[in-house]
Design an enzyme around this catalytic site. Structure first.
Site, PDB file in Angstrom:
ATOM      1  N   ARG A  14       0.857  -1.192   0.000  1.00  0.00           N
ATOM      2  CA  ARG A  14       0.000   0.000   0.000  1.00  0.00           C
ATOM      3  C   ARG A  14       0.890   1.238   0.000  1.00  0.00           C
ATOM      4  NH1 ARG A  14      -0.900   4.848   2.429  1.00  0.00           N
ATOM      5  NH2 ARG A  14      -0.725   3.973   4.531  1.00  0.00           N
ATOM      6  N   GLU A  15       1.459   1.602   1.134  1.00  0.00           N
ATOM      7  CA  GLU A  15       2.378   2.751   1.150  1.00  0.00           C
ATOM      8  C   GLU A  15       3.508   2.527   0.141  1.00  0.00           C
ATOM      9  OE1 GLU A  15       2.359   5.702   3.288  1.00  0.00           O
ATOM     10  OE2 GLU A  15       3.852   6.282   1.795  1.00  0.00           O
ATOM     11  N   HIS A  74      -6.651  -0.427   2.694  1.00  0.00           N
ATOM     12  CA  HIS A  74      -6.643   0.949   3.160  1.00  0.00           C
ATOM     13  C   HIS A  74      -7.698   1.695   2.345  1.00  0.00           C
ATOM     14  CE1 HIS A  74      -4.334   4.900   3.429  1.00  0.00           C
ATOM     15  NE2 HIS A  74      -4.232   4.464   4.666  1.00  0.00           N
ATOM     16  N   ARG A 134     -10.069  -0.356  11.539  1.00  0.00           N
ATOM     17  CA  ARG A 134      -9.071   0.615  12.007  1.00  0.00           C
ATOM     18  C   ARG A 134      -9.527   1.998  11.561  1.00  0.00           C
ATOM     19  NH1 ARG A 134      -4.107   2.701   9.571  1.00  0.00           N
ATOM     20  NH2 ARG A 134      -5.611   3.306   7.982  1.00  0.00           N
ATOM     21  N   THR A 168       2.091  11.915   8.571  1.00  0.00           N
ATOM     22  CA  THR A 168       2.011  11.830   7.112  1.00  0.00           C
ATOM     23  C   THR A 168       3.108  12.627   6.415  1.00  0.00           C
ATOM     24  OG1 THR A 168      -0.360  11.620   7.427  1.00  0.00           O
ATOM     25  CG2 THR A 168       0.382  12.153   5.208  1.00  0.00           C
ATOM     26  N   HIS A 197       6.351   8.890   8.519  1.00  0.00           N
ATOM     27  CA  HIS A 197       7.233   9.170   7.380  1.00  0.00           C
ATOM     28  C   HIS A 197       8.599   9.638   7.857  1.00  0.00           C
ATOM     29  CE1 HIS A 197       4.836   8.553   3.702  1.00  0.00           C
ATOM     30  NE2 HIS A 197       3.883   8.463   4.608  1.00  0.00           N
ATOM     31  N   HIS A 291      38.902   0.157  16.662  1.00  0.00           N
ATOM     32  CA  HIS A 291      37.671  -0.633  16.560  1.00  0.00           C
ATOM     33  C   HIS A 291      37.992  -2.100  16.274  1.00  0.00           C
ATOM     34  CE1 HIS A 291      34.339   2.556  15.885  1.00  0.00           C
ATOM     35  NE2 HIS A 291      35.366   3.148  16.434  1.00  0.00           N
TER      36      HIS A 291
END
Lengths: 390, 390
Positions: A14-15, A74, A134, A168, A197, A291
């Site tokens: 979807r997104e 959605h 939802r 959003t 986002h 390191h």
């Protein structure tokens, strides 16, 4: 804190489909859904069936696959859209509407009372359909909190299963999200979902703050793809929660992450970012002398993620000017070359000097080590235990 | 909250050099330093001169350039190293030592009291040299807070200008960082610097939380390059702070960001991640119909960053199945084609249907629009105001 018990709503279908390069075919969507099911996400969310004829067919096709993961779609907050959603056979309908004054003025044009009336109509219908419901606001972070709570409390009374907070535009920061979710947690009985986002680099931290404050569901996409630069990535969320306690993400098939990222990168025609969480090529590399010395003694000194838990390996880079003699010693040992500390330190200086002149390869370092070993007097070489006579 | 007045310590020439692919020549380092100076960062930090002969020469060469930005070099906490650092002519010396039990056991092997004694010796020397003095612990987040405060208070008394907190392994989360910096703020007079790795996706959010709690200096690198998957990126930090108030980052030459990211990507042989803050190719793209409609009305509906402030432009994607008729109308207007709402809605459906069949180009959408215009009856076309007779 719901870190011990949270669910992922995986929204690549979807997104992710709203990412500028995403054009998934039906077959590709089924493949993605199946991989996510194998990984073990609790939900997958799909584009509204109202978007196009294929979107509708794909929703129905994936709902019928019989996956363990629950299927969601959605939709906008209107009766026509949610009816079409229910007809596809999904397990749940994710209803969304903008509540910020910006979206009310420049997008759908409705008042808060009109939004509540619409939601009432939509959820009265949905609750007779035996689907998860939802309700999410959109652009939540730029909405008036009193407007928000009024709407959330209204839908909570109707009995929605989840209420959603959506950053959003990617403007929220973790302390804001923590406060908002904490307040909402006191106002509603429903589960709380967070969708964030990443425009200003807080998508993962915000999702984590939401969980700390009592959210129960987090939206992700593979590689974080979505509108603009995307949302919380699946791998990034996993890395964040793993760092608190690997047990909290042990329910997922972590070694599948690399494959998921590779498949999506190929499908949307991007490279996995060099610095991607867990699967970026540099995620488990170590370079500076200080390191590498410590990592060779104990990897957890400079690693909070164990590469082996993700089916990956670490890489200790030694052919450069920042190298240290402990790393060169480690390489000599790997090659089975017995060299004294003095010899190793001498080679380390040589490596640093050469690396100042040009980029150095591991082969060149190995040659120096072998040359040093070969220059040792015969008697010493004869005691080399790696070449014991049979 | 020090958002109104904070400094960037740009460490591409130190932490960035620890990125696995980074092998900068002297000329490249000078170019990077000059670009960062033009961008306007307050400090640049360079690799310790003890790393290699070239590292020493480069430090000295850049210290002599006469940049507006102050030059720093990073050294271990011992007298020999800091003496070499001072001799290069830098404006400040960034001293670091590990304080976590992990690093004390597996790296340098010293106790907290030994660390304080060492620091005392080093800073007694440095304060006679007229250089800025920074003392940082390493792996701060996994250090015992009482150990930390004991060391920080000791060096604060000696008069160091800055104390540093380093999330060396990327394990910290914003609420922890906020708490730690808040406590430290009460204990020392010195400025507070934050250095954060991004292994679990919080490098930007943590830097922001540090500033909210009173930190004054943030470490960044271009593209975030560094050990493993790197640290807070320069562009990411700028995006985060810009979203609070663009004025706070107006002191920097923001349109130079794209060039900085491009130069470093080329030098270290990586691509700019598709989803990079501000400069990733998808940062200012809009796709879903509901988004494009609102953005066309008012860009701030779905954008917290104005692309024009960074010398960039937005891209509204319309040739796909998620498109909406407002975006198609906008395109018709751009092309100067007068079409009715009904005609535009008809074309929108056509676009959605075609996009279900194959990836669609903007040319194809334009063809549909032109074809519709051409199919209009003559009389209507004659009233087209875009073709008024001369």
């Amino acid at each position: 804190m719901s870190l011990e018990k949270f669910s992922i709503i995986e929204s690549t279908l979807r997104e992710g489909e709203q990412f500028v390069n995403a054009f998934f075919t039906t077959e590709q969507k089924i493949r993605i859904a199946s991989l996510l099911d194998a990984f073990g996400v609790e939900y997958i969310e799909m584009t509204t069936p109202c978007a196009s004829p294929q979107s509708e067919r794909d929703c129905a096709a994936i709902a019928k696959l019989g996956l363990k993961t629950k299927t969601l779609t959605h939709t906008r907050c209107n009766l026509e859209d949610v009816k079409l959603a229910v007809e596809t056979g999904v397990n749940g309908v994710d209803v969304v509407i903008g509540t910020s004054s910006k979206l009310r003025d420049f997008s759908h044009g409705r008042s808060i009372n009109q939004i509540i009336d619409l939601a009432q109509e939509v959820f009265e219908y949905l609750r007779k359909q035996n689907v998860e419901m939802r309700f999410s606001t959109e652009d939540t972070l730029r909405s008036d909190p009193e407007d928000l709570f009024q709407v959330y409390e209204a839908v909570d009374k109707i009995g929605v299963h989840r209420v959603g907070i959506a950053d959003t535009v990617g403007i929220g920061n973790p302390r804001q999200i923590y406060d908002l979710v904490s307040q909402l947690r006191k106002r509603v009985k429903a589960d709380i979902e967070f969708h964030g986002h990443n425009d200003t680099g807080c998508a993962i931290a915000n999702a984590f703050a939401a969980l700390e404050a009592g959210a129960t569901h987090i939206d992700t996409t593979i590689l974080g793809i979505g509108e603009r630069n995307g949302i919380t990535s699946l791998g990034g969320l996993v890395a964040r929660i793993y760092s608190v306690n690997p047990e909290y993400v042990a329910k997922y098939q972590l070694p599948l992450l690399m494959h998921l990222d590779q498949v999506i990168a190929r499908l949307v025609n991007v490279d996995i970012p060099f610095n991607n969480y867990i699967t970026g090529f540099s995620a488990f590399t170590h370079k500076a002398g200080i390191h590498t010395k410590a990592v060779l003694n104990n990897p957890s000194t400079y690693e909070v993620l164990k590469p082996e838990d993700f089916g990956l390996t670490r890489y200790i880079h030694i052919a450069h000017r920042l190298t240290g003699w402990n790393a060169i010693r480690y390489r000599a040992d790997q090659l089975g070359l017995e060299l004294t500390d003095e010899e190793i330190k001498h080679i380390t200086e040589e490596v640093k000097t050469l690396a100042d002149l040009h980029p150095l390869t591991l082969d060149e370092v190995d040659s120096l080590l072998h040359a040093m070993r070969n220059s040792q007097p015969e008697t010493e070489a004869a005691t080399d235990t790696t070449f014991e006579p049979a």
